[in-house]
Design an enzyme around this catalytic site. Structure first.
Site, mmCIF file in Angstrom:
data_model
loop_
_atom_site.group_PDB
_atom_site.id
_atom_site.type_symbol
_atom_site.label_atom_id
_atom_site.label_comp_id
_atom_site.label_asym_id
_atom_site.label_seq_id
_atom_site.Cartn_x
_atom_site.Cartn_y
_atom_site.Cartn_z
ATOM 1 C CB SER A 160 68.391 -9.080 -15.524
ATOM 2 O OG SER A 160 68.530 -7.854 -16.175
ATOM 3 C CE LYS A 220 63.016 -9.039 -13.423
ATOM 4 N NZ LYS A 220 64.190 -9.216 -14.296
ATOM 5 C CB SER A 267 66.284 -5.827 -14.518
ATOM 6 O OG SER A 267 66.003 -7.145 -14.984
#
Lengths: 508, 492
Positions: free
Chosen positions: B175, B76, B151
């Site tokens: 998330s 990420k 997210s």
């Protein structure tokens, strides 16, 4: 203490105030802690490095970095707490103080707000002959900001983050001081103390010890505090004195003229000797304090405190009391001897040696040793601008040799002050046997042989018949003149006590 | 190969059936083919990635390989990685190149894993649809008109579309879990403090926690073995003995491997707000658990209804402060033109941050302001404690808690973009777990038929502190008797 007109400056002398005013002063002092690395990172804290060479990723506040508390800074805070006999919080909390400034890399300063590490304590100051206790409200750990550098690059401002994250202990007092002199006495005392316990190098030029002074005035005899103005960042005691005096006078005149005081932060300009309010915009800050979620609460156990306590030097107040009790020194002398740790240790070391040689009789010459150190050695150190008494060529061991010779009557004080100490100092005779060598080389050993003294006195009496007559007629002064003559005849080497005694007997 | 487990991929590498360079190249080629549409990755660096793969091959040849050596993992873009563009989904950091490695990146590097690229995400991890990313929306591989969740939307789409062997995510309010539910794979948010936050760009420091996103619980167990561990650079990192998260997996076979397991079902998780189809998929998964030997206990988490308001006080408060460092002074976006310092701050931040980030900075600044602090921040902290107490009470009655991960399935791009409150409700079942610091997991539980498309539904499993190994066992047991986790979207 009321503000007398002379105290608040020349202009005030021309004015007669309607009311008698009292100034109320409290201090906030930022002491930079003597740690090798920063408070929340491993970056070095050495002063004077090239810009941004001591700024690690934490100092620069790169994305993703986190603070880790330097335990040495915590030990410094505990030391201070113990030194001012304060409450040390078993649990204190780091909070973020949020504001934007180019030299504040994270956009917040990590400080302590609601729960500081050190709570209520006290520091005793001496102003003239009076002692006064100044209450300490709190002391908390926080990080310093960086520096903005203007003009280094044409048309731009530079940022140096070497100082960002340097550990500070902010020490806050109650509004207990009533004159510039008291405020300066407190600041000096605190300055000595933090160096004494080894948590701060005390270097004011480099910003290691900076004071913010809160000043307000009120009619004498009233209880309600006036509105205060805060004088920021004073880095010398002289400026502090001047700034407080100016600010006090300004506030009194403003009020006397029917004006009001607005709470404000002011800066002192050493060139004009005036204080001036900073832009009011700065005042509007809402710092939005909240506990820093990146740091756990700081927990200090009894064992942690004990470990620091074991490592604490004897404190000035305790040493002063001991000097008074053990060596019969006056409060004044004891205060002088404990004005710095180095002087106190110098005296203490000399006395320890003397006691080991002379036993209990050494205690009686404590006063003489104290006087020599205060009036001869410390004074010379000051005058020569040496960093401290440890740099004196006249060592504590020299003082021991001198004191021993004084005690056994082989030399007199005049020889010590006028010959031995100046010689060692000027010639830098640091060797251990310097005192003995000088006594022998200069023939300073005093005459204590009663036969020899008697011969000298007989000669003096014979040569000064008129004086003898005057003395017998009741003129005490004549006796001193005869002593002087005898000492002169011995070239200063006769033992004065013996001369006195024998002269009295002869004239008796 | 792309459907193989991490264990199988490791075996292929160990047996020299394939090299890491070949395996990595295949994933990179797949990314080249599909990423232009799916937009799962923000930063790719073929050269750097293949160099790492070559180093892994050397390590395999030298016989010093670890389980993840040579396996391509997507990171990420919230993790700072040396030499990699590290944007956190924001224009603010568009040109920021990581000058150091995050703790998580270091651990994967040390394990010999290959960094395949940096995945797309909501800006500064603020969002539940990946629509707040400055680098564009991510498409849900199951229905490209829909969002992948957020997210960690880029990592989610990459795992679902098999554009990586596994990925990392971070979870502040859901998330990892919500996108895992919406994209049909497994995601785990560990106990707060298990995975280092050093170098993980902060959103809300007291809630942020990194975790694995993978095709199965077995894969996640291998990822956890790499990701967890004490890091002295993170003061909230926990000092614990190293655990092997795969240790209980082999026992999860046979007739009733979960006999005696008490599963708590919170009444509040099966009430208003839950999509009926999602509810029945979750119920079917729970029925399956009963077949595996689990007993059902009805529990209550009365204060979880307050978790969204509490979260939207605390998270923005911390974020408003955490994001203050992006001021245009030292790095990141600086407005090209400005008149003075204040103007530079205002313009740089106005240009560098997107609308959702600004909204949260404003909320956070407001709730911390003098006069409001007690009413908002302090009150929220008190309720946070009550929420944690609810879980503590529940865990006296049950071993794990199960329920839906998200209230619905993947929604259409733009559907909730203008309605922040509807978007915030996406995290209705996940946020309380972050507030309490507990571990939470989402595993594929089936599909719901929505407008003619089968969309994935996740089952959430919430454990007690440090119970990740047991949670992975429980998930693994389910994955031994179901095949939802092996399903793959069409067209990839």
């Amino acid at each position: 203490m009321p503000i007398s007109r002379s105290r608040i400056g020349i202009r005030a002398c021309r004015r007669v105030f309607k009311v008698e005013w009292e100034v109320v002063i409290g201090l906030e002092t930022h002491t930079q802690l003597k740690t090798n690395s920063k408070i929340f990172s491993g970056a070095s804290t050495t002063y004077g490095a090239a810009p941004n060479t001591q700024a690690c990723e934490v100092s620069i506040a790169l994305p993703g970095v986190l603070p880790v508390l330097n335990q040495e800074a915590v030990r410094c805070a505990i030391k201070f707490g113990l030194a001012v006999n304060a409450e040390i919080a078993p649990r204190s909390v780091f909070a973020r103080k949020n504001y934007f400034y180019p030299d504040l890399p994270k956009g917040y300063q990590i400080s302590q707000y609601e729960l500081p590490v050190v709570g209520k304590g006290a520091l005793t100051i001496q102003v003239g002959d009076t002692e006064k206790v100044i209450r300490i409200t709190r002391a908390h750990l926080e990080e310093d900001a960086g520096k903005s550098v203007h003009g280094a690059v044409e048309g731009m401002s530079g940022i140096d983050l070497n100082r960002a994250g340097t550990p500070l202990l902010e020490i806050v007092t109650e509004p207990d001081m009533r004159s510039a002199a008291e405020a300066v006495a407190y600041a000096k005392k605190l300055h000595e103390l933090v160096q004494w316990i080894g948590i701060c190098d005390g270097n004011m030029q480099e910003g290691s010890f900076r004071c913010d002074v809160n000043v307000s005035v009120r009619p004498k005899g009233t209880d309600k505090l006036g509105t205060r103005r805060e004088i920021k960042n004073l880095n010398s005691f002289k400026f502090m004195q001047q700034a407080i005096e100016y600010e006090t006078r300004w506030q009194i005149e403003t009020l006397e003229d029917g004006g009001t005081i607005q709470q404000a932060t002011v800066l002192f300009n050493p060139d004009t000797g005036e204080t001036r309010a900073m832009r009011s915009k700065e005042e509007a800050n809402d710092y939005r304090y909240f506990p820093d979620p990146d740091l756990l609460p700081l927990v200090i156990s009894e064992a942690d405190k004990d470990a620091v306590r074991a490592d604490m030097p004897e404190l000035p107040q305790a040493m002063k009391a001991r000097f008074e009790a053990e060596f019969g020194l006056s409060a004044y002398d004891a205060t002088q001897l404990t004005s710095t740790k180095e002087i106190a240790e110098y005296f203490d070391r000399a006395m320890l040696e003397l006691v080991s040689f002379e036993g209990a009789s050494a205690y009686k010459i404590g006063k003489t040793v104290a006087n020599l150190i205060i009036n001869d050695i410390a004074a010379r150190v000051n005058k020569a601008g040496l960093p401290n008494i440890r740099h004196s060529p006249v060592t504590a061991w020299h003082i021991v040799c001198i004191a021993k010779s004084l005690a056994d009557g082989s030399i007199n004080l005049k020889a010590v002050r006028e010959q031995i100490i100046p010689l060692i100092w000027d010639e830098n005779l640091t060797e251990a046997d310097a005192v003995i060598k000088i006594i022998e080389a200069k023939g300073l050993r005093q005459v204590s042989d009663s036969g020899a003294i008697e011969a000298i006195i007989d000669g003096v009496l014979a040569a000064n018949v008129a004086m003898v007559e005057e003395y017998r007629a009741g003129k005490e002064k004549a006796f001193n003149a005869l002593v002087g003559q005898a000492m002169k005849a011995s070239k200063g080497k006769a033992n004065p006590a013996q001369v006195n005694e024998m002269l009295k007997k002869k004239l008796g | 190969m792309i459907n193989n487990s991490l264990k199988q991929l490791g075996a292929m590498l160990a047996s020299k059936q394939i090299s890491s360079v070949e395996m990595t190249t295949e994933f990179l080629d797949r990314i080249d083919q599909h990423n232009p549409d799916i937009n799962a990755y923000i930063a790719l660096d073929r050269e750097r990635t293949l160099a790492q793969a070559a180093a892994a091959d050397a390590r395999i040849a030298a016989g010093t390989a670890e389980p993840l050596t040579g396996i391509p993992i997507a990171q990420k873009d919230i993790f700072v990685a040396k030499g990699w563009q590290t944007t956190c989904g924001s224009r603010m950091l568009e040109s920021f190149i990581g000058p150091y490695d995050a703790g998580v990146i270091e651990r994967f590097d040390a394990a010999g894993a290959v960094n395949l690229g940096k995945t797309n995400m909501d800006e500064f991890a603020m969002g539940s649809s990946n629509e707040t990313s400055y680098f564009g929306c991510v498409k849900n591989p199951w229905d490209r008109s829909r969002v992948p969740g957020g997210s960690s939307g880029g990592s989610a789409a990459a795992v679902a579309a098999r554009l990586c062997a596994a990925a990392t995510g971070t979870d502040t309010g859901g998330s990892i879990r919500q996108p895992a539910s919406l994209c049909g794979f497994s995601g785990l948010k560990p106990t707060y403090g298990l995975v280092s936050r050093y170098g993980m760009i902060a959103f809300a420091s007291s809630l942020d926690q990194a975790g694995p996103m993978a095709k199965s619980c077995e894969d996640m167990a291998l990822m956890m073995n790499v990701m967890t561990g004490f890091d002295a650079r993170d003061s909230t990192s926990l000092q614990r003995d190293k655990e092997d998260y795969t240790r209980g997996l082999p026992a999860m076979t046979g007739d009733k491997p979960l006999a005696g397991l008490r599963v708590g079902l919170p009444r509040e998780f099966f009430a208003d707000g839950l999509n009926a189809q999602v509810g029945s998929v979750v119920q079917a998964a729970i029925d399956e658990y009963c077949k595996l030997g689990a007993e059902i206990v009805s529990i209550s988490l009365p204060n979880t209804r307050l978790s969204i308001p509490v979260y939207y006080v605390l998270a923005p408060a911390e974020a408003s402060s955490n994001l203050s460092r992006y001021d245009g002074v030292r790095y990141g976006h600086r407005a090209p033109e400005y008149t003075d310092l204040m103007d530079m701050y205002c313009k740089s931040r106005a240009q560098g941050f997107g609308a959702e980030v600004k909204r949260r900075i404003l909320i956070g600044t407001y709730v911390l302001s003098a006069g409001y602090y007690d009413a908002y921040y302090l009150k929220a902290q008190q309720i946070r404690r009550l929420i944690a107490d609810d879980f503590a009470a529940a865990f006296t009655q049950c071993d794990v808690i199960m329920g839906p991960t998200a209230p619905g399935t993947a929604f259409r791009s733009g559907e909730k973009a203008d309605d922040p409150v509807a978007m915030y409700l996406e995290d209705l079942y996940t946020i309380a777990v972050n507030l309490a610091g507990l571990p939470g997991m989402s595993i594929p539980a089936g599909f719901a038929e929505v407008e003619g498309k089968a969309l994935p539904v996740g089952l959430q499993v919430i454990g007690n502190y440090f119970d990740e190994a047991r949670m992975l066992d429980i998930g693994h047991a389910y994955q031994q008797v179901t095949d939802w986790h092996t399903r793959m979207p069409e067209g990839v």
